[in-house]
Design a protein around this motif. Sequence first.
Motif, PDB file in Angstrom:
ATOM      1  N   HIS A 241      -5.350  28.598  62.392  1.00  0.00           N
ATOM      2  CA  HIS A 241      -5.465  28.993  63.792  1.00  0.00           C
ATOM      3  C   HIS A 241      -4.809  30.350  64.029  1.00  0.00           C
ATOM      4  O   HIS A 241      -3.929  30.769  63.284  1.00  0.00           O
TER       5      HIS A 241
ATOM      6  N   LYS B  51       2.292  29.405  53.278  1.00  0.00           N
ATOM      7  CA  LYS B  51       1.125  30.084  53.849  1.00  0.00           C
ATOM      8  C   LYS B  51       0.134  30.512  52.768  1.00  0.00           C
ATOM      9  O   LYS B  51      -0.922  31.069  53.060  1.00  0.00           O
TER      10      LYS B  51
ATOM     11  N   PHE C  36      -3.221  29.715  69.727  1.00  0.00           N
ATOM     12  CA  PHE C  36      -3.535  28.286  69.642  1.00  0.00           C
ATOM     13  C   PHE C  36      -5.041  28.082  69.673  1.00  0.00           C
ATOM     14  O   PHE C  36      -5.551  27.109  70.220  1.00  0.00           O
TER      15      PHE C  36
ATOM     16  N   SER D 200       8.093  31.064  63.511  1.00  0.00           N
ATOM     17  CA  SER D 200       9.216  31.469  62.663  1.00  0.00           C
ATOM     18  C   SER D 200       8.952  32.794  61.949  1.00  0.00           C
ATOM     19  O   SER D 200       9.872  33.573  61.702  1.00  0.00           O
ATOM     20  N   THR D 201       7.695  33.073  61.638  1.00  0.00           N
ATOM     21  CA  THR D 201       7.352  34.336  60.977  1.00  0.00           C
ATOM     22  C   THR D 201       7.807  35.530  61.811  1.00  0.00           C
ATOM     23  O   THR D 201       8.223  36.556  61.275  1.00  0.00           O
TER      24      THR D 201
ATOM     25  N   ASP E 263       0.493  32.808  73.780  1.00  0.00           N
ATOM     26  CA  ASP E 263       0.322  31.414  74.178  1.00  0.00           C
ATOM     27  C   ASP E 263       1.609  30.823  74.729  1.00  0.00           C
ATOM     28  O   ASP E 263       2.682  31.436  74.627  1.00  0.00           O
TER      29      ASP E 263
HETATM   30  C1  GLP Z   1       2.244  28.638  66.483  1.00  0.00           C
HETATM   31  C2  GLP Z   1       1.809  29.832  67.321  1.00  0.00           C
HETATM   32  C3  GLP Z   1       1.010  30.790  66.483  1.00  0.00           C
HETATM   33  C4  GLP Z   1       1.753  31.112  65.196  1.00  0.00           C
HETATM   34  C5  GLP Z   1       1.968  29.848  64.414  1.00  0.00           C
HETATM   35  C6  GLP Z   1       2.640  30.086  63.072  1.00  0.00           C
HETATM   36  O1  GLP Z   1       1.193  27.771  66.257  1.00  0.00           O
HETATM   37  N1  GLP Z   1       1.008  29.438  68.441  1.00  0.00           N
HETATM   38  O2  GLP Z   1       0.773  31.970  67.237  1.00  0.00           O
HETATM   39  O3  GLP Z   1       1.011  32.019  64.448  1.00  0.00           O
HETATM   40  O4  GLP Z   1       2.767  29.010  65.222  1.00  0.00           O
HETATM   41  O5  GLP Z   1       3.991  29.773  63.129  1.00  0.00           O
HETATM   42  P1  GLP Z   1       5.039  30.093  61.998  1.00  0.00           P
HETATM   43  O6  GLP Z   1       5.272  31.553  62.028  1.00  0.00           O
HETATM   44  O7  GLP Z   1       6.269  29.334  62.415  1.00  0.00           O
HETATM   45  O8  GLP Z   1       4.471  29.631  60.723  1.00  0.00           O
END
Ligand code: GLP
Length: 273
Positions: free
Chosen positions: A167, A231, A170, A63-64, A92
């Motif tokens: 992480h 976060k 992944f 989502s970021t 990934d």
């Molecule tokens: C997944 C992806 C990552 C990403 C993470 C954060 O796990 N594999 O690459 O950094 O989501 O997601 P969000 O931006 O939704 O918090």
Amino acid sequence: MDEGHQRAASGDPAASARAQGRIDPISVTVHASAEEACAAVAAEVVDLLAAKPDAALGLATGSTMIGVYRALVGALEARGVGLGRSRTFNLDEYLGLPTESSESFRAFMDRHLFGPARMRDEQVFFPASPGAEPGGHSVRSARAFEAAIEEAGGLDLQLLGLGGNGHIAFNEPGSRPDSRTREVELAARTRADALSAFGDLGQVPRRAVTMGVGTILEARRIRVVALGEHKAEVVARLMAGVDGAELPASYLAGHPDVRLHVDAAAASRLATA
Ligand code: GLP
């Protein structure tokens, strides 16, 4: 008691790191808003493409990245810069989804960047195809993905988000700093974080293919984006100098050109000094 120790005593993680002789591991820019953070990262990508139209870009999902890609599409248009000569490499992809799943990372990229920026199939690379079966991902296809990065001259800039458990891509806690593209099992926390997208935990994939930490660290420039209050904890851990396999993002600290972009909410548990 010196200033650093006073702050450490008050629970300030960055000051605590300094007081113990550790340095803040990653340069961080705190933006007033998520929009500003996304615009700053997008502007840097456009600057790179303006200087090097055939740049190789490492791309992230989550989502970021929605705001980053929205800003990027706008900035490309505003500056008359295109992605037409670039090659992109996504971090990934889930395994075991129906090929046409709207939750695959390929589908995410089509919606948020490849479609709006009119990119062609032959420009975009993923470490696995949506619909590939868990256990079916061969070492040969992981090597082919890495070979494609090499053939493109290496990644000029890698975009990264931060998982709630630290992480990157992944590469879950326990990943090695020299890991390469490979099939992995997703951590329980990661699957729980993905629940809202899938609606039901049973639908959230258990396995994925990810670029390795070692692969990511070979990018010439790395820009990490973390937005929102949810976060704040992982950003604070990262900036406190927690290191090693329990926080894979901490491996980024050794990179010569890495920067973390956060909004005020994600920075809310960091020191201001
Ligand atoms: C997944 C992806 C990552 C990403 C993470 C954060 O796990 N594999 O690459 O950094 O989501 O997601 P969000 O931006 O939704 O918090």
